[in-house]
Design an enzyme around this catalytic site. Structure first.
Site, PDB file in Angstrom:
ATOM      1  N   GLU A   1     -19.106  -6.732  10.569  1.00 31.23           N
ATOM      2  CA  GLU A   1     -19.674  -5.951  11.412  1.00 31.23           C
ATOM      3  C   GLU A   1     -21.550  -7.171  11.781  1.00 31.23           C
ATOM      4  OE1 GLU A   1     -18.337  -3.226   7.581  1.00 31.23           O
ATOM      5  OE2 GLU A   1     -19.528  -5.411   7.952  1.00 31.23           O
TER       6      GLU A   1
ATOM      7  N   ARG B   1     -24.881  -2.931   8.224  1.00 34.63           N
ATOM      8  CA  ARG B   1     -24.539  -4.267   7.482  1.00 34.63           C
ATOM      9  C   ARG B   1     -25.001  -5.372   9.117  1.00 34.63           C
ATOM     10  NH1 ARG B   1     -20.263  -4.484   2.941  1.00 34.63           N
ATOM     11  NH2 ARG B   1     -19.608  -6.239   4.430  1.00 34.63           N
TER      12      ARG B   1
ATOM     13  N   LYS C   1       1.062  -1.134   0.115  1.00 37.11           N
ATOM     14  CA  LYS C   1       0.278  -0.436   0.006  1.00 37.11           C
ATOM     15  C   LYS C   1       0.927   1.053   0.358  1.00 37.11           C
ATOM     16  CE  LYS C   1      -4.811   1.802   2.302  1.00 37.11           C
ATOM     17  NZ  LYS C   1      -5.433   1.360   3.381  1.00 37.11           N
TER      18      LYS C   1
END
Length: 628
Positions: free
Chosen positions: A367, A395, A281
């Site tokens: 979640e 969610r 990243k």
């Protein structure tokens, strides 16, 4: 004078990219990365993820015939290079701005954006659906899902893999492992991926082979295919192979030549397959490589200097108010724990995670599990606080209802990014949470109007015997002094902050109280800070309805099913006929823009609210309840 990019200047769509020779692709990737750094530095946006997927994006559009072949990006943080190569490079500096490019792939923006995203772990299911849909329609096309290892912590990804592994589709899953989502990845699955990558015997043989063979030769191509069949001798069978996916890799995700070769091999293999790549990243910009969290999303900056640390503002954000309350409360109550679905930084949990590591639980991008985990802990007398964004709590709605509310468990939901959020667009807008929470039995729902009230409501929710939620917006409040002392608010009691004439009474729910004060002052209206959406202060509503000619409700939630609707229901229940105007967010998904722009678009700025209320109280109609 505009900077020149010899190859990229002539690439407007992927078909132009496919005209290049393979040996030109490294230069093309370098130019895309340089362009991305230069342009995002001018406007800000998601940054580190895109830098890490430059070579992959170039390789995918080079090998596959997009847009006929489908590429589905998971979450979409990493899709800026994709936007650059698909006809939108000239508009890149408008990203996240009103009427500019969307921050994530969006179907209405480009035919190359095959699936709209913003939340994680949807790519494999969507790609599988596209692959099956194309088969049913009799269309031959390749479908690729690109998903990061952070998103692979979510159950949805494995549900799709479980289904797709037994089907005869040519779907390709590209697993991009960089050990990061927004925060560092956590969990056993992350460790499993690292174990695959570090198979010493296999990787040693692989690297020696690469050194003695010329890339592109017939022997190299033969060995690339042979490698996939012999890898299992040295690397334990992976979960993906057990699920029915032909597993290729892991390979260097920054070697565009090797990526092209592996993608071409994958195209030839029939059935579901998974290509495992390793990337970094922030690749190519040293500050982002060294601090990928800081450079996940950026504002404007000077690329030569990087992001400069600014003095901390004197007024804390609501997120910081929550983080401070959590640490203060944890010192008092050793039964308090904090749970987050991979949003430590965004939810204000960094300090808590450092001070109370044994009481901090990052469950990954999961979640549903976060909420059920909290429910299980509550069964044992623990007091869990679930720190979650409004749009992500959607969610886990079944778990909130089935696992927490039905059992009336002591779980506090600290709901960040409620109401109008802004630049991240519809996928991150917290415009529905009042509607989906106030209908849940046993739930106490609060909305603070300022920073101190947020602190006191969090304390109230933590002390409450049963599920409770405090919804607060992104960013700063009005600057109220925060009292160190914590006090329990009387459940369901509003606070009248202004007494006006008997014409108009304004009921304000949450963060728009400052604007409501200005409106009330102009109209000489009575003003009430309702504080609680559930339970409502019905006695206050009844008193105002019987003493005022008009009632106006204000909220930063959609009107349908929102706080204003709750007031309408209460009046009906009390058999009170009243003239009521509900002001709130529209029955539509608002695009990206600043918070101020979106409030104005919704008619919730002071000027427009005044105009609408004045029009309402002056009009004559047979109907008694209006929603604008």
């Amino acid at each position: 004078m505009n900077k020149q990019y010899p190859l990229l200047d002539n690439i407007n769509i992927p078909a132009d990219l496919r005209k290049l020779n393979k040996n030109q692709l490294p230069q093309a990737a370098d130019e895309v990365r340089e362009f991305l750094i230069d342009e995002i530095a001018k406007c800000g946006g998601h940054f580190g993820s895109g830098l890490g997927t430059v070579e992959l994006t170039v390789a995918l559009h080079y090998v596959f015939n997009t847009p006929h072949d489908r590429i589905v990006w998971d979450v979409g943080h990493q899709a800026y290079p994709h936007k650059i190569l698909t006809g939108r490079k000239e508009q890149l500096t408008t990203i996240k701005q009103k009427a500019g490019l969307a921050p994530f792939p969006k179907r209405t923006e480009s035919e190359y954006d095959t699936f709209g995203v913003g939340h994680s772990s949807t790519s494999i299911g969507a790609a599988l659906g596209m692959s099956l849909g194309s088969q049913i329609a009799g269309t031959e096309r390749d479908v690729v899902a690109v998903i990061g290892d952070g998103a692979m912590t979510a159950g949805m990804a494995y549900e799709a893999l479980n289904h797709g592994g037994e089907l005869d589709t040519n779907m390709l899953v590209v697993l991009n492992e960089n050990e990061m989502s927004i925060s560092p990845n956590v969990g056993a699955l992350s460790r499993m991926l690292i174990k695959i990558v570090s198979g010493r015997t296999y990787n040693r043989m692989r690297e020696k082979s690469k050194r003695i063979m010329r890339r592109g030769s017939w022997l190299w191509k033969f060995m690339s295919r042979w490698e996939e069949h012999t890898k299992g001798m040295f690397v334990p069978n992976t979960l993906f192979e057990e699920l029915g996916f032909h597993h290729l890799g892991p390979i260097d995700g920054h070697d565009v030549g090797q990526l092209v070769e592996k993608l071409e091999v994958a195209k030839e293999i029939k059935g579901p397959k998974l290509l495992h790549i390793i990337t970094k990243k922030g690749k190519g910009y040293k500050p982002a490589e060294e601090d990928p969290i800081k450079y996940h999303a950026v504002g404007k900056f000077n690329p030569a200097e990087g992001i400069q640390n600014k003095a901390k503002p004197s007024t804390p954000t609501y997120t910081e108010v929550f983080g401070q309350w959590l640490c203060d409360m944890a010192r008092i109550d050793n039964q308090l724990v904090a749970i987050t679905p991979a949003m430590r930084e965004g939810s204000g949990l960094v300090e808590f995670s450092q001070l109370f590591p044994k009481r901090y639980f990052d469950v990954g991008i999961a979640e549903q599990h976060a909420v059920t985990l909290a429910a299980g802990m509550a069964c044992e007398g623990i007091k869990p606080v679930v720190a979650i964004y409004s749009t992500f709590l959607q969610r886990a709605y079944d778990q909130l209802v089935h696992d927490v509310a039905i059992q009336n468990l002591n779980v506090l939901f600290a709901i960040d990014r409620s109401g109008v959020v802004g630049p991240d667009g519809a996928t991150h807008a917290g415009n529905l949470d009042i509607s989906y929470l106030r209908c849940v039995p046993n739930m106490v729902l609060m909305a603070p109007s300022d920073e101190n009230e947020c602190r006191q409501m969090l304390y109230t929710g933590h002390q409450h015997n049963g599920p409770a939620a405090v919804r607060y917006p992104r960013g700063k409040g009005p600057g109220a002094a925060i009292l160190p002392k914590m006090q329990t608010l009387p459940i369901g009691k509003a606070d009248q902050v202004r007494k006006g004439d008997k014409n108009v009474a304004i009921l304000s729910f949450g963060a728009l109280l400052t604007e409501a004060r200005a409106v009330a002052q102009e109209l000489d209206a009575s003003l009430v800070n309702m504080r609680f959406i559930k339970p409502l202060d019905k006695s206050m509503i009844e008193k105002l309805a019987r003493t005022h000619n008009h009632i106006v409700t204000i909220e930063d939630n959609v009107i349908q099913g929102g706080a204003g609707s709750a007031v309408n229901e209460a009046l009906h229940e009390m058999n009170i006929t009243a003239s009521v105007l509900n002001l709130g967010l529209p029955d539509s998904f608002q695009d990206h823009g600043t918070r101020e722009e979106l409030l104005q678009e919704a008619g919730l700025d002071v000027e427009q609210m005044l105009k609408r209320i004045k029009s309402f109280i002056g009009q004559k109609t047979n109907s008694k309840v209006y929603s604008i």
